[in-house]
Structures are given as structure tokens and as C-alpha cells.
Design an enzyme around this catalytic site. Structure first.
Site, PDB file in Angstrom:
ATOM      1  N   CYS A   1       0.836  -1.207   0.000  1.00  0.00           N
ATOM      2  CA  CYS A   1       0.000   0.000   0.000  1.00  0.00           C
ATOM      3  C   CYS A   1       0.865   1.249   0.000  1.00  0.00           C
ATOM      4  O   CYS A   1       0.380   2.342  -0.233  1.00  0.00           O
ATOM      5  CB  CYS A   1      -0.942   0.005   1.200  1.00  0.00           C
ATOM      6  SG  CYS A   1      -0.078   0.280   2.736  1.00  0.00           S
TER       7      CYS A   1
ATOM      8  N   GLU B   1      -5.840   1.953  -8.506  1.00  0.00           N
ATOM      9  CA  GLU B   1      -4.816   1.119  -7.864  1.00  0.00           C
ATOM     10  C   GLU B   1      -4.637  -0.168  -8.679  1.00  0.00           C
ATOM     11  O   GLU B   1      -5.594  -0.926  -8.867  1.00  0.00           O
ATOM     12  CB  GLU B   1      -5.232   0.773  -6.436  1.00  0.00           C
ATOM     13  CG  GLU B   1      -4.178  -0.047  -5.712  1.00  0.00           C
ATOM     14  CD  GLU B   1      -4.529  -0.353  -4.259  1.00  0.00           C
ATOM     15  OE1 GLU B   1      -5.695  -0.695  -3.987  1.00  0.00           O
ATOM     16  OE2 GLU B   1      -3.623  -0.247  -3.405  1.00  0.00           O
TER      17      GLU B   1
HETATM   18  P1  NAD Z   1      -9.299  -7.172   0.038  1.00  0.00           P
HETATM   19  O1  NAD Z   1     -10.081  -5.937   0.255  1.00  0.00           O
HETATM   20  O2  NAD Z   1      -9.651  -8.050  -1.109  1.00  0.00           O
HETATM   21  O3  NAD Z   1      -9.342  -8.099   1.340  1.00  0.00           O
HETATM   22  C1  NAD Z   1      -8.940  -7.626   2.599  1.00  0.00           C
HETATM   23  C2  NAD Z   1      -9.716  -8.337   3.686  1.00  0.00           C
HETATM   24  O4  NAD Z   1     -11.068  -7.942   3.618  1.00  0.00           O
HETATM   25  C3  NAD Z   1      -9.725  -9.843   3.570  1.00  0.00           C
HETATM   26  O5  NAD Z   1      -9.591 -10.363   4.867  1.00  0.00           O
HETATM   27  C4  NAD Z   1     -11.092 -10.161   2.961  1.00  0.00           C
HETATM   28  O6  NAD Z   1     -11.571 -11.418   3.364  1.00  0.00           O
HETATM   29  C5  NAD Z   1     -11.938  -9.065   3.546  1.00  0.00           C
HETATM   30  N1  NAD Z   1     -13.024  -8.550   2.716  1.00  0.00           N
HETATM   31  C6  NAD Z   1     -13.032  -8.361   1.384  1.00  0.00           C
HETATM   32  N2  NAD Z   1     -14.146  -7.720   1.009  1.00  0.00           N
HETATM   33  C7  NAD Z   1     -14.857  -7.484   2.132  1.00  0.00           C
HETATM   34  C8  NAD Z   1     -16.102  -6.850   2.406  1.00  0.00           C
HETATM   35  N3  NAD Z   1     -16.823  -6.287   1.447  1.00  0.00           N
HETATM   36  N4  NAD Z   1     -16.531  -6.796   3.678  1.00  0.00           N
HETATM   37  C9  NAD Z   1     -15.783  -7.327   4.688  1.00  0.00           C
HETATM   38  N5  NAD Z   1     -14.598  -7.921   4.492  1.00  0.00           N
HETATM   39  C10 NAD Z   1     -14.140  -8.002   3.222  1.00  0.00           C
HETATM   40  O7  NAD Z   1      -7.759  -6.722  -0.049  1.00  0.00           O
HETATM   41  P2  NAD Z   1      -6.497  -7.586  -0.466  1.00  0.00           P
HETATM   42  O8  NAD Z   1      -6.516  -7.776  -1.950  1.00  0.00           O
HETATM   43  O9  NAD Z   1      -6.363  -8.767   0.406  1.00  0.00           O
HETATM   44  O10 NAD Z   1      -5.314  -6.576  -0.064  1.00  0.00           O
HETATM   45  C11 NAD Z   1      -4.832  -5.574  -0.924  1.00  0.00           C
HETATM   46  C12 NAD Z   1      -5.489  -4.243  -0.638  1.00  0.00           C
HETATM   47  O11 NAD Z   1      -5.237  -3.846   0.707  1.00  0.00           O
HETATM   48  C13 NAD Z   1      -4.916  -3.134  -1.508  1.00  0.00           C
HETATM   49  O12 NAD Z   1      -5.964  -2.311  -1.912  1.00  0.00           O
HETATM   50  C14 NAD Z   1      -3.967  -2.403  -0.579  1.00  0.00           C
HETATM   51  O13 NAD Z   1      -3.731  -1.056  -0.905  1.00  0.00           O
HETATM   52  C15 NAD Z   1      -4.726  -2.515   0.716  1.00  0.00           C
HETATM   53  N6  NAD Z   1      -3.837  -2.328   1.862  1.00  0.00           N
HETATM   54  C16 NAD Z   1      -3.909  -1.134   2.513  1.00  0.00           C
HETATM   55  C17 NAD Z   1      -3.068  -0.877   3.565  1.00  0.00           C
HETATM   56  C18 NAD Z   1      -3.118   0.450   4.264  1.00  0.00           C
HETATM   57  O14 NAD Z   1      -2.376   0.641   5.216  1.00  0.00           O
HETATM   58  N7  NAD Z   1      -3.961   1.387   3.843  1.00  0.00           N
HETATM   59  C19 NAD Z   1      -2.151  -1.853   3.987  1.00  0.00           C
HETATM   60  C20 NAD Z   1      -2.108  -3.067   3.310  1.00  0.00           C
HETATM   61  C21 NAD Z   1      -2.965  -3.292   2.230  1.00  0.00           C
END
Ligand code: NAD
Length: 494
Positions: free
Chosen positions: A283, A383
């Protein structure tokens, strides 16, 4: 043989009842299964929340120094097992070993921070706010907290959450990423080994439905979430609608500005590690490079350095860039590269057709660089979360900042310059939460808050640092008055 991961509920390891089994492949070698996982049903979520709620009163009553002594033991165990954790993390996530070690290290640093809870959680006291009346404020834990994590930092992000939460007297139910659940499960084993009592940390595996069941469980008082912006927004709205405290960190599109007076050699190496480190799945990764005026000479140097990266399995010491997380994600990144061409950007380095001889089936995308990207293009705004760099050339600092500020996201941004004035102007005018000055990945350390602005953070409080103490506690203020002793009344002595 791959490990069938279990839930951790009240100190016991339980297999979810669901018949469906989900494979966790090694992204560099997908024919190798690292683990399998079953998703937790709503009934099983209720059991985990009950375990956390049942454990809360005794844990809350445990003196904070005792809670922290357990964290010190855990920190020792984590140090001893850091290399095993990092190697496991490589196999489920695809990072290089050096990157995985960094992921684990950043998590351990949060445990170190959390172990300072006796100092961090102190309140305030003022004697004689009125005649013989004292006022004070103290913090108490919230109760049961639920957290969900993304795939890209399988050790650090879970440890952004529960070490601080439990140090401050809360109990926790963690839902790891369904794509990288093995490292979080190993953390559960180590925290249990270190002495956390049953029910203080619980782990339930699953995807969106599992976490929504957690967020809406009545005993859950607060929700910490890290993931994509769409999910972060949805979690924020769901938790807020139930009047629960929530911090919800979303996605990012980070800009990296290069001024003509930048130290080009150091800047090139910072751009390469920020953009292509962790295969761009960070991120805090830079995904847009904005050279100002003659600083555009950096572009050829970046392309040359990116071309020299060695793709491979993260456990191979010669590897400098690993695969992306899945076949679906690889397709998404390649679709964005196709889109950049359709939008009219110039493709200087094309990572679409890359092959890795030793791991032909791995989810590899090679480093990719587009030049002459313009603000309206989707590759400049959305992104991608892969090893793709867009170059947007700017006339001056103002124009460069305006490109960055047009983004819906506001996680991080960096400037490279030898001018203090330019850096100061950038710092004041850039609209994002984490700023780098001659630093490509300006991720704050554990004792500072981590979080962005705009669509990168929903809620007011960041993870880590004093914000996390604020998040995991609520305050009570007391006005206290006693009759009897002193000039206003009688005492036993009289
Ligand atoms: P994702 O949103 O697909 O999943 C993240 C988590 O959310 C998982 O545990 C998933 O099971 C859960 N999830 C997914 N959709 C959901 C919903 N609608 N309601 C509740 N839970 C839900 O993300 P990913 O692909 O695993 O990770 C990458 C993303 O995370 C990128 O967008 C990255 O920028 C972001 N990220 C942000 C930070 C930050 O500090 N802002 C840090 C790390 C990653």
C-alpha cells in the site's frame, strides 16, 4: 504435505465444519500447496466471539504489567522463530526472503511498542479543580475487538492490531486474509505458546461473509480493518451503522516526485525498491513517477535498473522480485497494462510475457514502465497493485503536486530533491497521510501512526502509535470529592 489450517477458539484449535476446502498455493510454484483452509460459518463465528467475550473480564482484571510480561515472552519467541515465520510467509505470499523478514520485523516492532502499555495507557489527574475536589481521566479497554487483514503483509498487518489491543486489556477475534492465512495461524500458535490465556486471541478463517458475521456480532465493540478501498468503505459503513468504533484502512495510489536537483543515483534505487519491491503489492508502493522538467532524464535509468531485476522464487537468494499473489491478480495487472496501451501511454518496459524458467507456472509479471501517462488515464488513477510504474511528466512542482492531489487516494507520496524549500512546499501542499522526503517507502515505524487520507482511510484513528492506544481504549472522566477530612470536616483524630 500441506497443513489444514484450523481456527483458534478459546485456546483450542478447531476445524470449521464447512465441507469446502480452499487451497493456499505457493504463488511462485502453484502446484505446491502451502496449506488448505475452510471458511468459518456464522455459528462458529458466534462461538469465537463468545470465547473472546468470556475471556474479557479476567483479562481486563489482569494488571497491565502482567499482560505486558506475557508480551515480552511472546516477543522473545517471535525473535527465535522469526526466520521460520519469514520462510512460511514467502511460500504463501511470494515475497522475497528479505521482504518477508522485513514484514515479520515490522510486526515484532509493534509487539515491542505494545509492551509499553503501562506507560502508554496512563491517564491524567488534576488535584483541586475546585476546593478539595479532584478531576481525573483514565482509560479502559473496549471489550471484544474484531480485525480483518489483507494478503500483502501476512505478519505485519495482523500485528498492527491484536498486540496493542490485548496489551490494553481487550480480547480479539482475528480474521486473516483468506489468501495468506498460514502466517497468521502461526502467529496464533506463537502467541498462545507465549502465554496468552485462552480466549484472549481467537482466529477464524474465512472471507467477506465471515468478517461481516464478526462485525455484526453484538458483543464486538470495535473493528479494525485493512484492505482494498471498496472493502474498507463497506466495513466502515457496516460497523458505523451499528455504532461500533471502526478504523478502516483502504487502498492507495502513491506518487513519487523527482525534482531536477535530486540525487539521481539514490533516487533511482529508491524508485525501484518502492515500485517493484513486493512485486508492487504494497500500500506504500510508488505507482506514479512524476519527474519535473529535466528530471525526466531519470526515466531511462529507471527502465534500465528495472530490467535488471531477477524474477524467481522468494527463497532463491538470487531473486530480487517475486510473483504476484494469484492467477486472477496476474490477469488483473496484465489487463491494466493492456488498458494503458489502449489509453495511449508509451510502454517502455513490458512485463506481460515474462517467463521464469525455474518456475514456469508461477504468477509472475515482470517490471513494467509506461511513459507519457496523463491525468485522465485510468492507469494514472486506479490502484493496480502490481509492478507497474506510470510516468507523468510535469513542468514544475505545482503541476506535479496537482497530479498527485487529483487522486482519490491519499496514502503516501514522496519527493526527491536537494532543496529544503521544495521539500517544505511539497509537505505542506500534498494531500496524503504519509510523506517521504528523499525516502521511497515512507512507512512510519510502530511508535508512529500509520494511515492515509481521503479514500485510503475511513475513520479518524490510524493503526500503530498513540492513535492505536486511543483506538483500543475509551476514556472515563471522574470528578471526585470526599467529605470529612481536612479543614471542611471532622476526622477520626478529632
Ligand atoms: P481485500 O479488500 O480483497 O481483502 C482484505 C480483507 O477484507 C480480507 O480479509 C477479505 O476477506 C476481507 N473482505 C473483502 N471484502 C470485504 C467486504 N466487502 N466486507 C468485509 N470484508 C471483506 O484486499 P487484499 O486484496 O487482500 O489486499 C490488498 C489491498 O489492501 C490493496 O488495496 C492495498 O492497498 C490494501 N492495503 C492497505 C493498507 C493500508 O495501510 N492502507 C495496507 C495493506 C494493504
Amino acid at each position: 504435505m500441506s497443513k489444514a489450517l484450523k481456527n483458534l477458539v478459546h485456546g483450542e484449535w478447531l476445524t470449521p465444519a464447512s465441507p469446502d476446502i480452499h487451497d493456499i498455493p505457493d504463488p511462485a510454484a502453484p502446484d505446491t500447496l502451502v496449506a488448505t483452509v475452510k471458511y468459518t460459518t456464522p455459528d462458529e463465528v458466534r462461538d469465537a466471539v463468545k470465547a473472546a467475550a468470556d475471556a474479557f473480564p479476567a483479562w481486563r482484571d489482569t494488571p497491565v504489567v502482567q499482560r505486558c510480561r506475557i508480551l515480552f515472552q511472546i516477543k522473545d519467541i517471535l525473535e527465535q522463530r522469526a526466520e521460520d515465520l519469514a520462510r512460511l510467509l514467502v511460500t504463501e505470499n511470494g515475497k522475497t526472503l528479505a521482504e518477508a523478514r522485513g514484514d515479520v520485523r515490522r510486526g515484532i516492532e509493534v509487539v515491542e511498542f505494545a509492551a509499553g502499555a503501562p506507560h502508554l495507557a496512563k491517564g491524567e489527574f488534576l488535584e483541586d479543580i475546585a476546593s478539595r475536589i479532584d478531576g481525573y481521566i483514565y482509560r479502559e479497554p473496549l471489550g471484544v475487538v474484531a480485525g480483518a487483514c489483507p494478503f500483502n503483509f501476512p505478519a505485519m498487518v495482523p500485528m498492527w492490531m491484536f498486540p496493542v489491543a490485548v496489551a490494553l486489556g481487550n480480547t480479539f477475534v482475528l480474521k486473516p486474509s483468506e489468501r495468506c492465512p498460514a502466517t497468521a495461524t502461526a502467529l496464533g500458535e506463537l502467541f498462545t505458546l507465549g502465554g496468552l490465556p485462552p480466549g484472549v486471541l481467537n482466529i477464524v478463517h474465512g472471507a467477506r461473509e465471515t468478517f461481516e458475521a464478526l462485525v455484526t456480532a453484538p458483543q464486538v465493540a470495535a473493528v479494525s480493518f485493512v484492505g482494498s478501498t471498496a472493502a474498507a468503505k463497506s466495513v466502515f459503513l457496516l460497523a458505523s451503522s451499528q455504532n461500533k468504533r471502526v478504523q478502516s484502512l483502504g487502498g492507495a495510489k502513491n506518487y513519487l516526485l523527482v525534482m531536477p536537483d535530486a540525487d539521481l543515483e539514490n533516487t533511482v534505487s529508491a524508485v525501484i525498491s518502492s515500485t517493484f519491491g513486493c512485486a508492487g503489492e504494497r500500500c506504500m508502493a510508488s505507482s506514479v513517477l512524476v519527474p519535473v522538467g529535466p528530471a525526466a532524464s531519470i526515466v531511462d535509468k529507471v527502465v534500465k535498473a528495472a530490467s535488471a531485476l531477477t524474477l524467481g522464487h522468494g527463497l532463491d537468494p538470487s531473486t530480487t522480485m517475486g510473483p504476484v499473489i494469484s492467477a486472477a491478480h496476474k490477469k488483473r495487472v496484465i489487463d491494466y497494462i493492456d488498458l494503458g496501451l489502449v489509453e495511449g501511454a508509451s510502454l517502455l518496459l513490458d512485463g506481460r510475457a515474462v517467463t521464469v524458467e525455474s518456475h514456469p507456472r508461477g504468477f509472475f509479471v515482470g517490471p513494467t514502465v509506461f511513459d507519457h501517462v496523463t491525468p485522465g488515464m485510468r492507469i494514472a488513477r486506479e490502484e493496480i497493485f502490481g509492478p507497474v510504474l506510470s510516468v507523468m511528466r510535469a513542468r514544475d512542482l505545482d503541476e506535479a503536486v496537482s497530479f498527485a492531489n487529483a487522486s482519490d487516494y491519499g496514502n503516501g507520496a514522496s519527493i526527491f530533491t536537494s532543496s529544503g524549500g521544495a521539500a517544505r512546499e511539497f509537505r505542506r501542499s500534498i494531500q496524503c497521510g504519509m510523506i517521504g522526503i528523499n525516502a521511497g517507502v515512507p512507512a512510519p515505524m510502530a511508535f508512529f501512526g500509520f494511515g492515509g487520507h481521503k479514500q485510503s482511510l475511513f475513520g479518524d484513528l490510524r493503526v500503530q502509535g498513540t492513535d492505536s492506544v486511543e483506538f483500543y481504549t475509551r476514556k472515563k472522566s471522574v470528578i471526585e470529592r470526599w467529605f470529612g477530612f481536612g479543614p471542611t470536616g471532622s476526622t477520626w483524630a478529632k
